[in-house]
Design an enzyme around this catalytic site. Structure first.
Site, short mmCIF file in Angstrom:
data_model
loop_
_atom_site.label_atom_id
_atom_site.label_comp_id
_atom_site.label_asym_id
_atom_site.label_seq_id
_atom_site.Cartn_x
_atom_site.Cartn_y
_atom_site.Cartn_z
N GLU A 4 0.81 -1.22 0.00
CA GLU A 4 0.00 0.00 0.00
C GLU A 4 0.85 1.27 0.00
O GLU A 4 0.44 2.30 -0.54
CB GLU A 4 -0.97 0.00 1.17
N PHE B 264 -12.19 -7.59 13.47
CA PHE B 264 -11.12 -8.08 12.61
C PHE B 264 -10.66 -6.98 11.64
O PHE B 264 -11.47 -6.37 10.95
CB PHE B 264 -11.61 -9.30 11.82
N GLN B 265 -9.38 -6.74 11.59
CA GLN B 265 -8.77 -5.72 10.73
C GLN B 265 -9.37 -4.33 10.93
O GLN B 265 -9.51 -3.56 9.99
CB GLN B 265 -8.84 -6.13 9.26
N LYS C 141 -17.92 -0.96 5.61
CA LYS C 141 -18.36 -1.90 4.57
C LYS C 141 -19.88 -1.84 4.36
O LYS C 141 -20.35 -1.98 3.22
CB LYS C 141 -17.92 -3.31 4.95
N MET D 141 24.44 8.78 2.62
CA MET D 141 24.10 10.00 3.35
C MET D 141 24.35 9.81 4.85
O MET D 141 24.85 10.70 5.53
CB MET D 141 22.64 10.37 3.08
C1 LIG Z 1 18.43 14.34 2.29
C2 LIG Z 1 17.71 15.64 1.99
C3 LIG Z 1 18.44 16.80 1.81
C4 LIG Z 1 17.80 17.98 1.44
N1 LIG Z 1 18.56 19.09 1.16
C5 LIG Z 1 17.96 20.17 0.60
C6 LIG Z 1 18.73 21.24 0.08
O1 LIG Z 1 19.94 21.26 0.12
N2 LIG Z 1 18.07 22.28 -0.49
C7 LIG Z 1 16.70 22.28 -0.60
O2 LIG Z 1 16.16 23.22 -1.18
N3 LIG Z 1 15.96 21.31 -0.08
C8 LIG Z 1 16.55 20.23 0.49
N4 LIG Z 1 15.77 19.20 0.93
C9 LIG Z 1 14.31 19.32 0.86
C10 LIG Z 1 13.75 20.04 2.09
O3 LIG Z 1 13.69 19.15 3.16
C11 LIG Z 1 12.34 20.61 1.81
O4 LIG Z 1 11.49 19.58 1.38
C12 LIG Z 1 12.31 21.67 0.75
O5 LIG Z 1 13.37 22.57 0.91
C13 LIG Z 1 11.00 22.42 0.81
O6 LIG Z 1 10.77 23.06 -0.40
P1 LIG Z 1 9.84 24.34 -0.51
O7 LIG Z 1 10.27 25.39 0.45
O8 LIG Z 1 9.80 24.69 -1.95
O9 LIG Z 1 8.42 23.91 0.04
P2 LIG Z 1 7.33 22.83 -0.37
O10 LIG Z 1 7.39 21.74 0.61
O11 LIG Z 1 7.31 22.51 -1.80
O12 LIG Z 1 6.06 23.70 0.03
C14 LIG Z 1 5.47 24.57 -0.86
C15 LIG Z 1 5.13 25.90 -0.22
O13 LIG Z 1 4.38 26.62 -1.19
C16 LIG Z 1 3.07 26.87 -0.73
N5 LIG Z 1 2.13 26.66 -1.82
C17 LIG Z 1 1.56 25.50 -2.25
N6 LIG Z 1 0.75 25.73 -3.28
C18 LIG Z 1 0.80 27.05 -3.52
C19 LIG Z 1 0.18 27.90 -4.48
N7 LIG Z 1 -0.66 27.43 -5.41
N8 LIG Z 1 0.46 29.22 -4.44
C20 LIG Z 1 1.30 29.73 -3.50
N9 LIG Z 1 1.92 28.98 -2.58
C21 LIG Z 1 1.68 27.65 -2.60
C22 LIG Z 1 2.84 25.92 0.42
O14 LIG Z 1 1.91 26.47 1.32
C23 LIG Z 1 4.24 25.76 1.00
O15 LIG Z 1 4.52 26.80 1.91
C24 LIG Z 1 16.39 18.01 1.33
C25 LIG Z 1 15.66 16.87 1.56
C26 LIG Z 1 16.30 15.67 1.86
C27 LIG Z 1 15.49 14.44 2.05
C1 LIG Z 2 12.38 5.32 5.35
C2 LIG Z 2 13.65 5.98 5.75
N1 LIG Z 2 14.44 5.43 6.69
C3 LIG Z 2 15.61 6.01 7.05
C4 LIG Z 2 16.00 7.19 6.46
C5 LIG Z 2 17.32 7.86 6.87
N2 LIG Z 2 18.23 7.89 5.71
C6 LIG Z 2 18.38 8.98 4.94
S1 LIG Z 2 19.41 8.74 3.65
C7 LIG Z 2 19.71 7.16 4.11
C8 LIG Z 2 20.65 6.28 3.33
C9 LIG Z 2 20.24 6.09 1.92
O1 LIG Z 2 21.10 5.16 1.33
P1 LIG Z 2 21.06 4.90 -0.23
O2 LIG Z 2 19.68 4.67 -0.68
O3 LIG Z 2 22.06 3.83 -0.55
O4 LIG Z 2 21.51 6.30 -0.83
P2 LIG Z 2 22.96 7.01 -0.82
O5 LIG Z 2 22.92 8.02 0.26
O6 LIG Z 2 23.99 5.96 -0.60
O7 LIG Z 2 23.04 7.63 -2.18
C10 LIG Z 2 19.01 6.84 5.27
C11 LIG Z 2 19.06 5.54 5.96
C12 LIG Z 2 15.12 7.75 5.49
N3 LIG Z 2 15.39 8.91 4.90
N4 LIG Z 2 13.98 7.11 5.14
#
Ligand SMILES: Cc1cc2nc3c(=O)[nH]c(=O)nc-3n(C[C@H](O)[C@H](O)[C@H](O)COP(=O)(O)OP(=O)(O)OC[C@H]3O[C@@H](n4cnc5c(N)ncnc54)[C@H](O)[C@@H]3O)c2cc1C
Ligand SMILES: Cc1ncc(C[n+]2csc(CCOP(=O)(O)OP(=O)(O)O)c2C)c(N)n1
Ligand SMILES: [Mg+2]
Lengths: 586, 184
Positions: free
Chosen positions: A52, A114-115, A164, A482
Site C-alpha cells: 500500500e 477483525f482488521q 463496509k 548520506m
Molecule cells: C536528504 C535531503 C536533503 C535535502 N537538502 C535540501 C537542500 O539542500 N536544499 C533544498 O532546497 N531542499 C533540500 N531538501 C528538501 C527540504 O527538506 C524541503 O522539502 C524543501 O526545501 C521544501 O521546499 P519548498 O520550500 O519549496 O516547500 P514545499 O514543501 O514545496 O512547500 C510549498 C510551499 O508553497 C506553498 N504553496 C503551495 N501551493 C501554492 C500555491 N498554489 N500558491 C502559493 N503557494 C503555494 C505551500 O503552502 C508551501 O509553503 C532536502 C531533503 C532531503 C530528504
Molecule cells: C524510510 C527511511 N528510513 C531512514 C532514512 C534515513 N536515511 C536517509 S538517507 C539514508 C541512506 C540512503 O542510502 P542509499 O539509498 O544507498 O543512498 P545514498 O545516500 O547511498 O546515495 C538513510 C538511511 C530515510 N530517509 N527514510
C-alpha cells in the site's frame, strides 16, 4: 447524473466524474464491494501494486507529474496503516491525493473487530482532511468535496474511510454543485496593496533575488510561465528549493542552481548577501535557512504563499502576501510592466559581477576518475544522454538524490519528483510507476540508492505487470551514503550499521522479476550502458557501481550560516566542521 | 525544537529568545461535526502548543456550529502560528483573537467543595459572601460553593479556601465574548 446506486458504485462513479483514469490500490475484505464495482466498469483503471505504501507513492508521482489528483484504494487495518508513510509524504510535499480506505461495518466500529483500526484517528495528523462516512446520504458530497479539498489551496492528501455496510447501502448519487464547508475558502488573489509594496521594494533593490519553491509547481504550469516572465523582466537572479526545480529553466543564465544545505555556493551566498528577497511558494525550511539568526541578515523579505501558516513561521518577513503564485505573479508582472520607475541598472550589474565571482568557484566541481565511476559523473552522463528526450526523473532519498538535484537540469515543471519534506527512502520506484502510467511514451527514470531501492523494490513487479518501461538507475555505493557522510561529520568515521551488507545481485534480481538487469562498473563503459538502458522498452534495473567514499558537496554543516559552506575540493577535514551544539541539530 | 540548544547555533527554526511568552484567548467557530475537537486538540499536542483552558459548546443548533474557546501561551510568533494553523483546519470557520481585539469579556464558573467545622466553617461562609459565591450544597460538615467571574478571582477564592478545608474544585474553563453589538 442522478440515480440510485450502492456506496461502492458511488466511489467509482465519483472518480469517473472527476476524470480519474487510474486508481492505485490493493484489495482486502473491507473494500471488496468497491473492487466489485471496479470489475463492472472500464472508465477507471485499477493498478494493482505490491504494497500500500507503493500505491500512495505511485499516486504521488502520478499527481506531481500531471497536476491532477492521485487516487488510492486500500483495505481497512493493515491496508490503511501501510498507507500512512505515503500519506505523510504527500502532506509534507503538498501533493493532492484522495485515498479511500475500507472500514469494518458501522456497528462493529470500536469493537476491536477483525482488521479494524482507528483510521481517521491515525491519519488525522497526516492528511489535509479526513472523513469517516456514517450515512450513505453523505457519501456523494464527501467524495466530491475530497477532490476539491485535495486539489485546491495548498494541496494535500484526503482520506475517506468507508465502512463496509455503507459500501453495500443504496442511495441517490449526484454530483453536488457546491460544498457546505463554508469555512474552507482558499484565498487565491493576493492583497493588491501588499503586491504594490513588493514591486516598490523590488524596484529599489540593489542586490535582489528570487527564492522560489514547490508552491510554483503546485500552482500549475501557468505560474512557472509567469515566473519566467517576471525573472526576465526584472533581470534578477533566481534560485529554487529542491521542490521547486524545473519551475524556471536551468539552462537560463539567470539561474543560480539549487540553494540550501547542498545548494550551490552562488545561490547560498546570494541568499546571505541580498538586500531584497522575493520568496515565491517556498516555506523557509530548515534545510534552506541554516542558522536562523544568521539567515540573510541584511535583507527585506517578500513572501508569497497560499498558506498563511507558512508565513512568519520560521523567518519574519516584511511583506507577506497570502495568495496563489499564479495570481500574484500575474499582478506582479502587470505592475512591473506598467510602472514608470526603472531599477538601478548599475547596482544590479555589480550584483551580477559578485555572483559571477561566486560562480567561478565552481562549487559543484569534483575530481573525476578513470578507474571508478564517480556518482556525479554518472548523473552527468545520464543527463547528457537523456536531456533531449521527453524525460521524467524520480529519486529515492540520500546522496544520490542530492547529486541528481545538482547535476540533472530541469527546464520544465512537473519533470522532477522527489521526497523532500519527509525524505522517504522508497519513494522513487513506485513514484516512477505512477509517472510512467501518466506518461506512457516518456522516458521515466528513478535515480536510486542501493539501500533506498530495497524499501519498495517489490513494485518492480507492478511495472512488469503493466508493461511500464521504467528505468531504475541505482548509484550503488555499497553504503547508506548520506548516513555515512554524517557519521564522518559527527561521529568520528564510526560507520555504525551504514554499510549495505549482503546486497542482492541486482542483475539477477531484475531477471527473476522478469525485468532487465544491467551492471556497469567502469567509467569507460558508462555511456554505452546508459544507451542500452534507454533503448530497452521494458523495465530496467541498472546497477551503476560507483565510488563508495564520495561525499556530497557543497554543504552547509548544521549550526552554520550560508556563508560558512564547505566545498568539496577545498580539502577540508570534515571532523572539525560541526560544533558540539551543531551535532544535535542534524 | 531542541530546548537545550542555544538558538544562536540552532539549525532549526527557534523563536528569537527576545520574545517573551504571552497569553491569548482565542474564539474558534467550527462546524459541529464529529472529530472536530480531536482535530483542534491534536493540533495543539502535535505541534507542542500549550492549552491553558478549553471550552466547547454548540452555539447555533440550526447552523451546526460550535464555539471553542481556548486560552494558550507562547511567543507572539507562536501565537500567530497557532491562529494560522487553526484557520487551516477545514471545519474551522473563524478564529478570533479575543486578546488582540482587546474588547472581550472572559468568565468562568467553578464549584468549590470545602469541608470543616467551627470557626473554619463560619469563615468560609463569610468569604463566600464577600466573593458572591452561592452555596449550592451543604451538609453539617461541608459546603459546595458556586462562583463565577474572571479566572483570577476564582483562583483567589480557591486559595483562600485552602486553609479552611478545601476538598476539590471543578472549573468550567474560560468562556469569552466580545463587547458591543457585533457578533463574531
Ligand atoms: C536528504 C535531503 C536533503 C535535502 N537538502 C535540501 C537542500 O539542500 N536544499 C533544498 O532546497 N531542499 C533540500 N531538501 C528538501 C527540504 O527538506 C524541503 O522539502 C524543501 O526545501 C521544501 O521546499 P519548498 O520550500 O519549496 O516547500 P514545499 O514543501 O514545496 O512547500 C510549498 C510551499 O508553497 C506553498 N504553496 C503551495 N501551493 C501554492 C500555491 N498554489 N500558491 C502559493 N503557494 C503555494 C505551500 O503552502 C508551501 O509553503 C532536502 C531533503 C532531503 C530528504
Ligand atoms: C524510510 C527511511 N528510513 C531512514 C532514512 C534515513 N536515511 C536517509 S538517507 C539514508 C541512506 C540512503 O542510502 P542509499 O539509498 O544507498 O543512498 P545514498 O545516500 O547511498 O546515495 C538513510 C538511511 C530515510 N530517509 N527514510
Ligand atoms: Mg548507497
Amino acid at each position: 447524473m442522478t440515480r440510485e446506486m450502492t456506496g461502492a458504485e458511488m466511489v467509482i462513479q465519483a472518480m469517473a466524474d472527476q476524470g480519474v483514469k487510474h486508481l492505485f490500490g490493493y484489495p482486502g475484505g473491507a473494500v471488496l464491494p468497491i473492487y466489485d464495482a471496479i470489475f463492472a466498469q472500464t472508465e477507471v483503471k485499477h493498478i494493482l501494486v505490491r504494497h500500500e505504501q507503493g500505491a500512495v507513492h505511485a499516486a504521488e508521482g502520478y499527481a506531481r507529474s500531471t497536476g491532477k489528483v492521485g487516487c488510492v484504494l486500500v483495505t481497512s487495518g493493515p491496508g490503511a496503516t501501510n498507507a500512512v508513510t505515503g500519506l505523510t509524504d504527500a502532506l509534507c510535499d503538498s501533493i493532492p491525493l484522495v485515498c479511500i480506505t475500507g472500514q469494518v461495518p458501522t456497528h462493529l466500529i470500536g469493537n476491536d473487530a477483525f482488521q479494524e483500526c482507528d483510521t481517521v484517528g491515525i491519519t488525522r495528523p497526516c492528511t489535509k482532511h479526513n472523513y469517516l462516512v456514517k450515512r450513505i446520504e453523505d457519501l456523494p458530497r464527501i467524495l466530491h468535496e475530497a477532490f476539491h479539498i485535495a486539489s485546491s489551496g495548498r494541496p494535500g492528501p484526503v482520506v475517506i474511510d468507508i465502512p463496509k455496510d455503507i459500501q453495500f447501502a443504496k442511495g441517490i448519487y449526484s454530483k453536488p454543485k457546491e460544498f457546505p464547508h463554508t469555512g474552507y475558502k482558499p484565498k487565491l488573489k493576493g492583497d493588491i496593496e501588499a503586491i504594490k509594496a513588493a514591486i516598490e521594494l523590488m524596484t529599489h533593490a540593489k542586490r535582489p533575488l528570487f527564492y522560489t519553491g514547490g508552491g510554483v509547481i503546485n500552482s500549475g504550469k501557468h505560474a512557472s510561465a509567469l515566473l519566467g516572465e517576471l525573472v526576465k523582466l526584472t533581470g534578477f537572479p533566481i534560485t529554487s528549493t529542491l521542490m521547486g526545480l524545473g519551475a524556471f529553466p536551468a539552462a537560463d543564465p539567470q539561474w543560480m542552481g539549487m540553494l540550501g544545505m547542498h545548494g550551490t555556493l552562488e545561490a547560498n551566498m546570494a541568499m546571505h548577501d541580498c538586500d531584497v528577497m522575493v520568496c515565491i511558494g517556498a516555506r523557509f525550511d530548515d534545510r534552506i535557512t541554516g542558522r536562523i539568526d544568521a539567515f540573510s541578515p541584511g535583507s527585506k523579505k517578500i513572501h508569497v504563499d497560499i498558506d498563511a501558516s507558512s508565513i512568519n513561521k520560521n523567518v519574519k518577513v516584511d511583506i507577506p502576501i497570502v495568495g496563489d503564485c499564479a495570481h500574484v505573479l500575474e499582478d506582479m508582472v502587470r505592475l512591473w510592466r506598467t510602472q514608470a520607475k526603472q531599477p538601478d541598472k548599475k547596482a544590479l550589474g555589480d550584483w551580477w559581477k559578485q555572483i559571477g565571482k561566486w560562480r567561478d568557484r565552481k562549487s559543484l566541481a569534483y575530481r573525476n576518475s578513470n578507474e571508478v565511476i564517480k556518482p556525479q559523473y554518472a548523473i552527468q552522463r545520464l543527463y547528457e544522454a537523456t536531456k533531449d528526450k521527453d524525460v521524467y526523473i524520480t529519486t529515492e532519498v540520500g546522496q544520490h538524490q542530492m547529486w541528481a538535484a545538482q547535476f540533472f537540469h530541469f527546464q520544465e515543471p512537473n519533470r522532477w519528483m522527489t521526497s523532500g519534506g519527509l525524505g522517504t527512502m522508497g519513494y522513487g520506484l513506485p513514484a516512477s510507476v505512477g509517472v510512467q502510467l501518466a506518461h506512457p511514451k516518456s522516458l521515466v527514470i528513478d535515480i536510486a540508492g542501493e539501500a533506498s531501492v530495497q524499501m519498495t523494490m517489490q513494485e518492480l513487479s507492478t511495472a512488469v505487470q503493466y508493461r511500464l518501461p521504467i528505468k531504475i538507475f541505482i548509484l550503488n555505493n555499497g553504503y547508506m551514503g548520506m548516513v555515512r557522510q554524517w557519521q564522518e561529520l559527527l561521529h568520528g568515521n564510526r560507520y555504525s550499521e551504514s554499510y549495505s551488507e549482503a546486497l542482492p545481485d541486482f542483475v539477477k534480481l531484475a531477471e527473476a522479476m522478469h525485468a532487465v538487469g544491467i551492471r556497469c562498473e567502469k567509467p569507460g563503459d558508462l555511456d554505452h550502458a546508459i544507451k542500452e538502458m534507454i533503448d530497452i522498452d521494458r523495465p530496467v534495473l541498472f546497477d551503476c557501481v560507483v565510488d563508495q567514499k564520495e561525499n556530497c558537496f557543497p554543504m552547509i554543516p548544521s549550526g552554520k550560516a550560508h556563508n560558512e559552506m564547505i566545498l568539496g575540493d577545498s580539502g577540508v577535514n570534515l571532523d572539525g566542521a560541526i560544533t558540539e551544539e551543531g551535532k544535535m541539530l542534524v | 525544537m531542541n530546548a537545550n540548544v542555544p538558538s544562536s547555533t540552532s539549525h532549526y527554526p527557534t523563536a528569537p529568545t527576545a520574545q517573551v511568552d504571552v497569553t491569548h484567548t482565542l474564539s474558534v467557530l467550527v462546524d459541529n461535526e464529529p472529530g472536530v475537537l480531536a482535530r483542534v486538540i491534536g493540533l495543539f499536542s502535535g505541534r507542542g502548543y500549550n492549552i491553558e483552558s478549553l471550552t466547547v459548546s454548540e452555539t447555533e443548533h440550526a447552523k451546526h456550529l460550535s464555539l471553542i474557546t481556548v486560552v494558550t501561551t507562547g511567543t507572539p510568533m507562536v501565537i500567530e502560528q497557532i491562529k494560522n494553523q487553526l484557520d487551516r483546519l477545514v471545519p474551522v470557520h473563524r478564529v478570533v483573537d479575543m486578546t488582540l481585539s482587546g474588547r472581550s469579556i472572559e468568565r468562568e464558573l467553578a464549584m468549590v467543595k470545602v469541608r470543616g467545622k467551627g470557626d473554619n466553617r463560619v469563615e468560609a461562609l463569610r468569604l463566600a459572601d464577600a466573593f458572591r459565591a452561592r452555596v449550592i450544597d451543604a451538609t453539617t460538615e461541608s459546603f459546595v460553593f458556586e462562583i463565577t467571574g474572571k479566572s483570577d478571582k476564582i483562583e483567589q477564592f480557591v486559595s483562600l479556601m485552602l486553609p479552611l478545608g478545601l476538598v476539590e474544585v471543578s472549573r468550567t474553563g474560560i468562556a469569552a465574548i466580545a463587547r458591543g453589538p457585533d457578533g463574531m
